[in-house]
Each structure stands twice: as structure tokens, then as C-alpha cells.
Design an enzyme around this catalytic site. Structure first.
Site, PDB file in Angstrom:
ATOM      1  N   HIS A   2      19.383 -11.722  25.854  1.00 27.05           N
ATOM      2  CA  HIS A   2      18.165 -11.017  26.239  1.00 27.05           C
ATOM      3  C   HIS A   2      17.489 -10.391  25.022  1.00 27.05           C
ATOM      4  O   HIS A   2      16.275 -10.382  24.917  1.00 27.05           O
ATOM      5  CB  HIS A   2      18.509  -9.928  27.261  1.00 27.05           C
ATOM      6  CG  HIS A   2      17.327  -9.294  27.872  1.00 27.05           C
ATOM      7  ND1 HIS A   2      16.778  -9.724  29.058  1.00 27.05           N
ATOM      8  CD2 HIS A   2      16.550  -8.265  27.459  1.00 27.05           C
ATOM      9  CE1 HIS A   2      15.734  -8.988  29.351  1.00 27.05           C
ATOM     10  NE2 HIS A   2      15.573  -8.084  28.402  1.00 27.05           N
ATOM     11  N   HIS A  36      11.827 -10.492  35.038  1.00 24.57           N
ATOM     12  CA  HIS A  36      12.845  -9.580  35.571  1.00 24.57           C
ATOM     13  C   HIS A  36      13.522 -10.259  36.751  1.00 24.57           C
ATOM     14  O   HIS A  36      13.489  -9.790  37.874  1.00 24.57           O
ATOM     15  CB  HIS A  36      12.202  -8.238  35.979  1.00 24.57           C
ATOM     16  CG  HIS A  36      13.010  -7.064  35.537  1.00 24.57           C
ATOM     17  ND1 HIS A  36      13.136  -5.923  36.269  1.00 24.57           N
ATOM     18  CD2 HIS A  36      13.745  -6.859  34.424  1.00 24.57           C
ATOM     19  CE1 HIS A  36      13.909  -5.060  35.630  1.00 24.57           C
ATOM     20  NE2 HIS A  36      14.280  -5.605  34.515  1.00 24.57           N
TER      21      HIS A  36
END
Lengths: 260, 981
Positions: free
Chosen positions: B231, B303
Site C-alpha cells: 500500500h 478503499h
């Protein structure tokens, strides 16, 4: 008299303050955006202003209920300030969240002898936030902000805009007194009392979109006039349906001209 | 202390909206028809107050006396469990302790105005249901009323004495005995600790600490895991890749840098002095020039994993997080609009067909939309653009892309923390929420994820972020800080680690303000609690900065300082808890060469194109979920706040047609505009990700240009959502898409300015036979475009304007049905995937822009899903006029034998770079002259009669009637599927 000064009151979560200030400035006013914390410390501050406006947004997140927390702050700490502002013949405008605050703080309508509020703004019948344009019928005979208008085309954007009066009697009194100044209308219905969804976007009683106080100098409305001050704001301007004088601008012009 | 319960019901005669919504959901999900429900909301209020005071709070603050009634009593009082009607089953749903409860926070603050001694507040929902069998009750509870990852359910009356969160924390330094572990031990540590590091990475860390002759602390290990996470570091795509396809082998040292970044660099070199990029792939968002005074910044994030577990909170914090990107870019950009794109499974999927651990797609969609709505609207940022795609492969992994555009003064576009600057935490407090979000988001989801990673799911508090935004922009204008970044994934660890990379930082973790007691130093360091920013404030400005924050009740705390040590040093009270070299942290990750290959699929069978009833087919395609109207979603977003709306997402005579792009005027006293659009074609990826990417770029640009944006000033973003990229073929398909991004960007002169990837979007579960099943998402590349318009009065919309005007089609139609909606609607596969003739595309965009600028185009719509037939149908019903179309005049290169096949191909092929334009008779000559060398033809006219009439005149003179449909019927087909209540 010089340039009218406008106090734009902002709280945490207020979010239409800048475009509202811009709208007043376009109309020739001088607008200052003031945080509620500063007003709580300097409660005499508004005396230097002619117009007080509570703009749209989600004050304190609209947590608990729309406008409730800011309204309570005004009731508890700024009652005198607002009363004195009114008494001096000045103007107060509440747009969307500002309308919710003015109603729930009892600044706009007086409470009953038993201490009950005259009206409220509650959840839309649709149960959700909606952004759409509405056709409005206006009565400018009493309300300073609506002078010279009969109809307006403006956007609404809210979840809690359904106008409910305490009882039938209160509603008819407001009506008789020309205080139901702005109402949703429909071209789909011949009966002006019957305005179906979504033309009446929230289920407001008597199709009320905005009301003024008994003097006509305090006005609250759910639609956003500051979102229709430029011809390209109109949803159908590419269809040549907008005019140079955008509908929302009239409300700000009226407020400023009142002092000139 | 007394714990009061205040239940709030709608008054007699007022609608019970919460109950209606639940009853509706139960019906829609096939759980129960006409479920009887009564709903209340409530507050638990703990304090030294007596009944009259609690009742006063209920009347004057918590309830609305005109439309609501209350029941006020001490928790446990029988009054509270008196059924209000014939529904005996009582349930309470409340946020789990520690989960963000913004309403409770606000209520507690508001109660302070009443001068009452109240310590704590918590909200809850109360439901009364009719008699239900236990399994039905459980289904309704888990599928509608509550989400186990953030909420707890109490059946029957509440039974608690006090609201308590947090506990005492006693410092204890935790050292991880890393040096002694064997490979199995290293892997076990990585898994157990939710570090999600590979064996080679664990070995590298082990070697590093062996050379230091000590073991790491937990905080050190967590810092490394977070910094090296997919990430935060994009180690896969920015790593070494050996790629093979039909053209041979290529090796990349840094794949993204050598494809997408390199394209932008080349474009900038070509532009020379006219380069309008300002900062690309550096800061939290890309920055380009806007006008003489301002730049604009743009970022889109995903997300996905949090939204799969808790759709409302996941999307809520998704939009909250991406807003902090522009706010944390340069010295802080003002957010001016949002764009949101979602991918879901069919919301009509039967509840019984869901694998374990998967939320119903209807609930996911409703939750995601509400989450974006509540955050975006509260922030006062118009959500102007978006799209929703549906495919069953998104069942376990819905995708939630959230984007934000910001406006920043040109001179505030760069930042640099200085030695000696205070490290300041601004905004929300730190809590135990969001632990391990960065590492969790980089892992594959399983049916167990909910219990393992529930802590990674959060609820946002938009007003805290709005308050932070107000402070940041004011402090920026006063010049009070040198640098700012957001606290996103990885929390302070990521924010301070990145800001201090070139200097060094020391942090005093005990000074960070906490939501409640009991957090360890490591939890403080890695918590991803929302609504926090980190700033570098020079000591000379601290007093003024602090005063500004106090004036608006925003919390700012010095938690450390930037020091020239090139080390990251963490302290808790008098203890050092971490001391790492910045060099190892940021550059110590072992290089791994990943294998990637792409094998072009066998050429698929051609698609049978003979259709019996084109009208029925068109209605069927208009009703397909990807194409159907998204008005139910769009209207819930405030798309006009900030006052600069020019082209809205819904346009036309009834304000309900599908706009190609949105246009806003971010500077209210200027006519310069920004256009926002997107392109995405996951179904093309099943054929060739190269052409999928090329088509997505073409589509994003088409949409932007169609409303009037200047094609030479469009900046784009890439967001890759892919499956498990450790599989060479999955990584290969991604590399192939990146190659298309490079090629198209360079040829079109359209720079990528930022991007993001989300990998390992796969969901695994055990089926009823105990076999592991995996659902991988289709490769999904979102291209977001940010265009510019010199004068918004030149913008146009897609709705037909005037009967008598002529309709032109621009571009060439080919036999390209691979991944088309024609195939999806007919449930067939095959055909050739649409490709982009990039030189022609560039010329087409330029010519179209010139004719729009000159005022020769009255309306324009791009051809995308569903091809020409869908585009003209949409233009007709959006404008409220009919069309008469001569299909045989459409420019094409079909080479089909049968006329019937040609008709179908001309109607429904999804070839790229095509538009329909409405042109007034007096503009026809100027319009056609502009398209010299580009396929263009007049194909029909705008008609007063509200019918879509299409015919085909064969060369031999035979006349074929093709379509004759009322535009009302077509509109109804398009509007009905997602017109939810």
C-alpha cells in the site's frame, strides 16, 4: 449610508460561507466571515453590521438534528445579541442549514406561552439527502428579501427540510400573516395546494420552502440562492433557458438595496 | 453517576422512516415480506443528573418535540422495554466501544452548554420486531440491522451500569527475538503479527538486526512492515519485473517509472517552455497549472478492502482519506470537487447465492453510496462525477475509487520540512482504530477477514476534517508551516517517516492526544485514526499557529521535531522505543525480480449479429445496470456546493440525462473551468488489457472533450485494481495495461500526473464441500481525467436542443464487439475488442474541440457502452425530442456480408473515438470543414415527434426499417432498474 456590511456566521461544518459572502459582495455589500467562537467571545460584534447571514452546511455535523447544536448555542449564549440586532431594524437571513438554525433557535418565530416552538424542519419524506432544482412561488409583499419577485428557480440540497408547524392554527396564522413567503410549486398539478414529489422535494406542509418573521426582515429558506447567481449555474443554461439576472442574485440584491 | 437512557420515537402521525427503510431492505433481499418494525434512536447519558435534567436534555437538545416523543429512564427501567405496539422482540444496535460515534461526541459537547455534569454519551438504535423464527431474526440482524465489524447487538433490554472505554496502560518495552528465528519462524511472525511481509523481506530485516547485534522492538518491526507494505511502497509495480508477451521479453528495473512516469517525462520534454505540469508522482497528488494565480491538484485512491467489510465506514473513510491528499499536497490545496467510481456485483443477487463472509451487494452499494454522501456533503465538496460498474466477480471484492480535485495558489505548491521544525499532529485524536490498515489492504480477503481485521475498519467524522481543512488553509495563507502531509495508511509512522526521510525525526509518542487511555506506544505510532494531518511548524510560528487552532477549537500538539540525524527515533516517556536509520527504512527493501507474462487469448469466435427485434434489444441494453440511470445515487450527493457548478452530472430538459463530464468554475470571479470525467472498461480486459487501457483513456478523454475541454490540457490518473499479482499471468496483464498507458499518453500528449494501485483483490472461501474457492476481480483500470476550459460559456451538453438540427457521427465504426454490452445483454462472448487508432483520436479530439469552441456544436455525446443506439437514445430522451436516423450513412469499415449484420454492428459496436454531434443548419459547412481527413457524416436530424426512428437504405435501394421507439419508453427502460426508493 455607506456599503452595507454583512456578517456571515460560520460554525464547525458550515460550508457555504464563501459563496454566500461572494453573492453578497456581487450585490454590493461588504461581507466578513466570522467564526461562532469569536462571536461567543465578542457578542457586541454584530452591532457594526447591517445584515447577519447564517449560510448552508452541516453545523456541528448536523449531529443530533440539523442545525440543533448551533441553534442551542444561540439560545443559550446569543439570545440578546440576536434580539438587539432585530430591534435595530436590521436583516437576518438563514439559508438551508441557516434556516434550520433560525427555526430551532426560535429567532425566526416566537415560542408559545408554554414554551413550545412554533415549527420545525425535519427529515424529508424520502428519508434521504437530495440535490435538485425546484420551482418556487414567492410573495414579496412582506418579505424584504423577496421584494419584486413572484417566482424563483433555485436548487435545494438537504436531508432535513420538511417544514412542520406545531399545529394547524399556527400554520394558518403564519399563512394569514403572509409569512409563508416561499413555496414549492408544480407545473404538473393544477391545484396549487397539491404539489407532488419531487416538485415539493421533502413533503413540507403547505409546500413551505421559506418563511419570514412578522416584520419581513428575518427570512429563512431551504433553497440555495447563492448557487444561482451566475447564468451558467442554471441546469439548462445550454438550452438557452437562463437569463443574465440569475434568480438567486435577486435575494442578495434586495438585502443590500434595503440599506441604500 | 447515573446512566440514563433516552429513547426517541416518531410522534403519532409522523412517518417511521428508519422502519420503512428496513422493511424495504428485507423485501429487496428476499429475507421477509412486509416485516413489521418500529424503530427508535436513542442516547445513553452518564452523569450526575436527575430525571428533570435528563428530561430537559431530551426535550431541548436530543429530540424534536414537534415530531418526536421520548421515553426517559435509568437503564434497566421496565418503561424502556414496554413494547410501543404489538411487536415483542426488542433489539439494540450500538457502536462497539472505541468505534467513532460522532453524534455522541457532538452531544457531549452540546450538553456542556446546559451546565450539567455529564461524563459520557453513547448513541444506539432500538428496534421492535414482530415474532420471528430465530434464524430469520439472525438473518435480519446480521444482514440489515448491524455490522459485526463495528457494532454490537443486544437482544432484550440494555443491561449496563456505565459507559467505559479504555483502560490503564503500563509501559513495557517489547523486543521481538527475531535473530533466533528460522525461516518458518519468520513467516509465522509475519503472519501472526499481520505484517504481511515475504520471507525474503523478513530475512533482510533479520540480517539488518544481526548486523546491529540486537533484536528489534515491536515498533521498529511495525514501522518497517508499514513502510515496505504494498500500500505504501508499491513494491510490485515499482519493482523489478521480467515481462514476456508475444513480442518477446522486457526487463524493468522499476516498471511504473519506465512506463507511465516516463511517458509524462517525455511529454514534458516535448512541451519545453510550455510544460504545464508542476509536480507529478511526487507529492500526495499530482499538480498542474490552472490560471495565472492557481494550480490544480488531483488524486484518486481506492478503499476496497475496508468497504468490503463495512461499506458505509469503508467508503466514508475512503472519501475522507482522499480529501486529505490534496489538503496534504504542497502547502495545502482547497478541495473543490469529488469523483467516485464503484464496482459491485449485481444488487439483485439472491441472498442464498452468497458465499460465507460476503455482504449482500445491495447492502454494499447502499452503504458505500451513503458513506460517500455523508462525508462529501458534510465537507462541502461537490461530488460531480462518477460511474458504477457491475460484474459478479466484484462479489467478494467491491471496488471503491474516491477522488478529489484541489485548488492551490501557485506559490504554495511546494513544501520542505526544515531542521528544527516541530512535528505537529493536527485534528482528530489517536485511538485504537485502523490498526494494520496499510498491511491489511495489501493482503487477499478471506471469509475470515472480518474477525481477523475488524480493527482496520473505521467510521469517519467529516466535521473534524472540515475543521482541520479550515485551519490548514488559513495557516497556509499566513505562512505558518513548512510542510504538511496526511495521516493515511500507516498513521504517524507513514506521515513522519516520509516527511523526515531526508532529515531525521524524533518523536515523543506519549504526547500524542488519545481518544482514551490504554494505547501502547506502538499502537499510537501505527494507528490510522482518521482526520489527522502532520505539519512541520517552525518554532517561531508555533504560538500563532496554536492560537489559530484554539480559536476554532481544533487540537494541535507538538509530538516531535525534525532533527539532522538521518534516523527515526521514537520515545515513550523516558524510554527509547525505536531507533532506525532512515536509509534502511526507505531503501533497505530487498529487490525482488517478479515474473510476468501475457499470452494473448485465442482469437475469439465472431459474434452472431442477426437480431430479430432491435427495439427490444435496445431497451434491454438501456436497462443493463452499467448503462441504466444512476440518478438515485447522483441526487444524494451535493453536486453544487461552492457555487461554481457549470455542467451538472444530470442534464437536459428534465434535468435527468447522463452528462459526459461535469464542469465546475473553481474561482467564482473567473470564467475558467475544470472538467472531470472518467473511463473504465473492465469487460475489455477479458480480451486484452492493452486495449482495455487504451479504450479507458480514449473514453475518459472523449467524455472531457465532449463538454468542451481543451484536449491539449487534460491530465489523467491511473488506478489499477488487480487480482493476485504474485501470479505471473495476473502481473503480466497489468504490465500490458501499463504499456498501453505509456503508448497512449505519449501519442496523445496527455500526461499521467498521479496514480495508485490496489492489488490482491481476490476473495477466498470454503464451499459446502470444504473446497477452497477464489473469486478474482477482473483487471480493472480506472482512468480519471481533469480537463480545462478557457471560458465555460463555450461548454455544451449532450441533450438534443432544437428540431431541424442535423446529427453527425464522427469516427469510424468497426466490427468490435469483444466485451460489448451487446454481448453482455445477449449473454454471449467473443468478437474483437475495440482498439484505438491513436493518431486519428488525437486529430479527432483537436478538431471537435475547435468546432465546439467556435460554437458550431449544439450538443455532443460520446459513443461508449451500447454504441450508437444507446448514445442517440440518451440524447433524444435527455433533450425531449425525437430523431430520424439513416444508419447506412454512418462511416464504417465493417465488411460484413449481410445487411442485417451491418445494421446490428452500426447500432451496437463499441468502437472507440466516436461522437454524435447536433449541428444547426447554418453551421454545417464550418462543422464538416473542421473534420477534414476524419470520418464524419450527417446521419439524420432532430425531430419534433418524440420517436427514435432508424432506417437503413441498402445500396440496391431496399429500405429496411430498423427502430421506431417512443423516447418515453426508452427513457423508462433506462431509468427503472436503479430507481430505488
Amino acid at each position: 449610508m455607506g456599503t452595507p456590511r454583512v456578517l456571515i456566521l460560520r460554525a464547525p461544518g458550515t460550508n457555504c460561507d464563501r459563496e454566500t459572502a461572494f453573492a453578497f459582495e456581487q450585490a454590493g455589500g461588504q461581507a466578513d466571515i466570522v467564526h461562532i467562537n469569536r462571536l461567543l467571545k465578542e457578542s457586541k460584534l454584530p452591532s457594526a453590521y447591517q445584515i447577519l447571514c447564517i449560510p448552508g452546511g452541516f453545523s456541528y455535523g448536523d449531529d443530533i438534528a440539523a442545525g440543533r447544536i448551533l441553534a442551542n448555542q444561540i439560545r443559550h449564549h446569543l439570545h440578546e445579541t440576536f434580539e438587539s440586532f432585530k430591534a435595530h431594524g436590521k436583516l437576518i437571513l438563514g439559508i438551508c442549514n441557516g434556516f434550520q438554525v433560525l427555526i430551532k433557535s426560535n429567532v425566526l418565530l416566537p415560542i408559545s406561552p408554554e414554551g413550545k416552538a412554533a415549527a420545525t424542519l425535519t427529515w424529508n419524506d424520502s428519508g434521504k439527502f437530495e440535490d435538485r432544482w425546484v420551482q418556487l412561488a414567492s410573495k414579496g409583499d412582506k418579505c424584504v428579501f423577496l421584494r419584486g419577485t413572484t417566482s424563483l428557480y433555485l436548487p435545494i440540497a438537504h436531508a432535513e427540510g420538511k417544514f412542520v408547524a406545531r399545529d394547524e392554527e399556527t400554520l394558518s396564522q403564519l399563512d394569514a400573516n403572509c409569512q409563508l413567503a416561499l413555496r414549492y410549486t408544480s407545473c404538473r398539478s393544477r391545484d396549487p395546494e397539491h404539489v407532488p414529489y419531487p416538485d415539493n422535494p421533502n413533503g413540507s406542509l403547505a409546500n413551505v420552502a421559506g418563511i419570514c418573521d412578522s416584520t419581513g426582515r428575518i427570512f429563512g429558506l431551504m433553497p440555495h440562492p447563492e448557487r444561482h447567481i451566475h447564468p451558467t449555474n442554471h441546469p439548462r443554461w445550454t438550452r438557452a433557458e437562463s437569463t443574465e439576472q440569475a434568480d438567486g442574485k435577486i435575494i442578495f440584491d434586495n438585502a443590500i438595496h434595503y440599506f441604500s | 453517576m447515573t446512566l440514563w437512557e433516552i429513547d426517541i420515537y416518531p410522534r403519532e402521525g409522523q412517518p417511521d422512516l428508519a422502519a420503512s427503510s428496513i422493511t424495504g431492505d428485507a423485501t429487496d433481499m428476499g429475507l421477509s415480506d412486509d416485516l413489521p418494525v418500529t424503530a427508535a434512536r436513542g442516547y445513553l447519558v452518564q452523569g450526575n443528573i436527575h430525571f428533570e435534567q435528563a428530561d430537559q436534555l431530551a426535550r431541548e437538545l436530543l429530540a424534536d418535540d414537534i415530531v418526536e416523543r421520548t421515553v426517559v429512564a435509568v437503564v434497566g427501567d421496565p418503561q424502556l422495554s414496554q413494547p410501543p405496539n404489538e411487536k415483542p422482540t426488542l433489539l439494540h444496535v450500538m457502536p462497539k466501544p472505541g468505534v467513532m460515534d460522532p453524534v455522541a461526541q457532538s452531544a457531549l459537547q452540546a450538553i456542556a452548554d446546559f451546565d450539567l455534569e455529564v461524563r459520557a454519551v453513547r448513541t444506539f438504535h432500538k428496534y421492535w420486531l414482530g415474532h420471528l423464527p430465530e434464524d430469520a431474526l439472525r438473518a435480519i440482524t446480521t444482514k440489515i440491522l448491524a455490522n459485526d465489524s463495528i457494532e454490537e447487538v443486544v437482544v432484550g433490554p440494555l443491561n449496563l451500569d456505565e459507559l467505559q472505554v479504555g483502560s490503564e496502560y503500563e509501559f513495557e518495552l517489547i523486543v521481538i527475538p527475531l535473530r533466533e528465528l528460522d525461516d518458518d519462524g519468520l513467516l509465522e511472525l509475519s503472519r501472526q503479527g499481520q505484517l504481511y511481509l515475504t520471507l525474503v523481506e523478513m530475512q533482510t530485516i533479520q540480517d539488518h538486526f544481526k548486523s546491529l547485534k540486537r533484536d528489534p522492538t515491536d515498533a521498529e518491526l511495525e514501522s518497517i512492515a508499514q513502510t515496505w507494505s504494498e500500500h505504501c511502497s508499491h513494491k510490485t509495480l515499482a519493482g523489478r519485473i521480467a515481462y514476456r508477451d508475444e513480442n518477446g521479453e522486457q526487463r524493468f528495473e522499476n516498471m511504473l517509472k519506465e512506463t507511465i512516469f516516463e511517458a509524462t517525462q517525455q511529454i514534458r520534454r516535448n512541451l519545453g517552455a510550455d510544460d504545464w505540469c508542476v509536480s507529478v508522482f511526487e507529492d500526495n497528488a499530482g499538480i498542474v497549472r490552472f490560471d495565472d494565480h492557481h494550480n490544480v491538484v488531483f488524486k484518486v485512491e481506492t478503499h476496497n478492502h475496508p468497504s468490503a467489510l463495512e461499506p458505509y465506514g469503508g467508503a466514508n473513510t475512503g472519501i475522507g482519506g482522499v480529501i486529505r491528499d490534496p489538503l496534504g499536497t504542497g502547502l495545502g490545496a482547497k478541495p473543490i470537487c469529488n469523483t467516485d467510481v464503484f464496482c459491485f456485483a449485481d444488487p439483485n443477487t439472491p441472498a442464498s447465492a452468497l458465499p460465507p463472509g460476503v455482504l449482500h451487494p445491495r447492502r454494499v452499494m447502499k452503504g458505500v453510496v451513503s458513506g460517500v454522501r455523508d462525508y462529501g456533503n458534510r465537507m462541502g465538496i461537490p461530488t460531480v462525477n462518477g460511474a458504477i460498474y457491475f460484474d459478479q466477480r466484484y462479489l467478494g471484492n467491491p471496488l471503491v475509487y474516491c477522488g478529489n480535485v484541489g485548488l492551490i495558489p501557485r506559490e504554495k505548491s511546494a513544501k520542505e520540512p526544515q531542521e528544527g521544525d516541530h512535528i505537529v499532529a493536527l485534528g482528530g485524536r489517536t485511538g485504537r482504530d485502523g490498526i494494520h490498515g496499510a498491511t491489511f489492504s495489501s493482503a487477499e480477503l478471506t471469509s475470515e477477514s472480518e474477525s481477523l481485521s475488524g480493527g482496520a475498519v473505521q467510521i469517519g467524522n467529516a466535521i473534524t476534517e472540515k475543521m482541520v481543512q479550515d485551519i490548514v488553509l488559513e495557516a497556509r495563507d499566513r505562512g505558518l508551516f513548512n510542510a504538511i502531509t496526511d495521516c493515511g495508511a500507516g498513521g504517524f509512522s507513514s506521515a513522519v517517516g516520509e516527511m523526515g526521510e531526508k532529515i531525521g525525526a524524533e518523536v515523543w509518542l506519549d504526547r500524542a492526544p488519545l481518544k482514551y487511555d490504554g494505547l501502547s506506544y506502538t499502537e499510537i505510532w501505527i494507528s490510522e485514526a482518521q482526520e489527522r494531518m502532520v505539519l512541520a511548524v517552525p518554532p517561531k510560528h508555533w504560538d500563532e499557529f496554536q492560537e489559530l487552532c484554539q480559536s476554532e477549537s481544533v487540537e494541535a500538539t507538538i509530538i516531535g521535531r525534525f532533527v539532522p540525524t538521518a534516523r527515526l527515533q521514537l520515545n515513550y516517556l523516558d524510554h527509547e522505543v525505536a531507533n532506525l536509520s532512515m536509509a534502511f527504512l526507505h531503501d533497505g527493501r530487498p529487490p525482488i525480480v517478479r515474473e510476468a507474462y501475457f499470452q494473448p487469448p485465442e482469437r475469439a469466435e465472431t459474434v452472431p449479429l442477426v437480431v430479430e427485434d432491435h427495439g427490444a434489444l435496445l431497451k434491454n441494453i438501456l436497462s443493463s445496470l452499467n448503462i441504466a440511470s444512476k440518478e438515485w445515487v447522483i441526487r444524494q450527493y451535493d453536486h453544487e456546493v461552492q457555487g461554481g457548478s457549470v455542467i451538472k452530472p444530470l442534464v437536459g430538459i428534465e434535468n435527468d440525462g447522463p452528462s459526459d463530464a461535469a464542469v465546475v468554475r473553481p474561482v467564482l470571479d473567473s470564467l475558467r473551468g475544470l472538467a472531470v470525467s472518467c473511463g473504465m472498461n473492465p469487460h475489455f480486459g477479458d480480451f486484452d488489457p492493452y486495449h482495455m487501457a487504451a479504450s479507458a483513456i480514449d473514453e475518459a478523454l472523449r467524455n472531457c472533450v465532449a463538454v468542451g475541454a481543451d484536449p491539449s490540457r487534460i491530465a489523467i490518473l491511473d488506478n489499477f485494481c488487480w487480482g493476485y499479482t504474485d501470479r505471473p499471468e495476473t502481473l503480466g496483464s497489468l504490465v500490458r495495461a501499463a504499456l498501453a498507458c505509456r503508448d497512449l499518453a505519449i501519442e496523445l500528449g496527455t500526461p499521467f500526473i498521479s496514480g495508485k494501485d490496489s492489488l490482491n483483490n481476490e476473495f477466498s472461501y470454503l464451499d459446502e464441500n470444504g473446497q477452497k474457492q477464489t473469486i478474482a476481480i477482473p483487471p480493472t483500470l480506472l482512468i480519471s481525467a481533469l480537463g480545462q476550459i478557457a471560458d465555460v460559456r463555450t461548454c455544451i451538453t449532450m441533450d438534443l436542443k432544437t428540431p431541424g438540427n442535423q446529427l453527425f457521427v464522427i469516427g469510424e465504426t468497426n466490427n468490435e464487439f469483444g466485451g460489448s454490452h451487446f454481448c453482455l445483454a445477449n449473454k454471449i462472448s467473443g468478437g474483437d475488442v475495440p482498439q484505438v487508432d491513436v493518431q486519428r483520436a488525437k486529430a479527432t479530439f483537436a478538431a471537435l474541440h475547435q468546432t465546439i469552441q467556435s460554437g458550431h456544436v449544439r450538443s455532443c455525446h460520446d459513443l461508449s457502452e451500447g454504441g450508437l443506439a444507446v448514445a442517440v437514445a440518451e440524447m433524444a430522451f435527455a433533450g425531449g425530442y425525437g430523431i430520424h436516423l439513416h444508419l447506412n450513412q454512418v462511416p464504417h469499415a465493417l465488411k460484413l456480408k449481410k445487411t442485417q449484420e451491418s445494421i446490428t454492428a452500426l447500432l451496437f459496436s463499441e468502437s472507440n473515438t466516436r461522437f454524435v454531434c447536433e449541428v444547426a443548419p447554418e453551421s454545417v459547412d464550418a462543422f464538416t470543414a473542421a473534420f477534414a481527413g476524419i470520418p464524419v457524416a450527417c446521419i439524420g436530424s432532430v425531430e419534433e415527434e418524440k420517436q427514435l426512428v432508424v432506417d437503413f437504405e441498402a445500396e440496391n435501394g431496399t429500405h429496411y426499417p430498423v427502430l421506431n421507439e417512443s423516447i418515453e419508453t426508452l427513457k423508462q427502460a433506462w431509468q427503472s432498474p436503479l430507481r430505488w426508493s
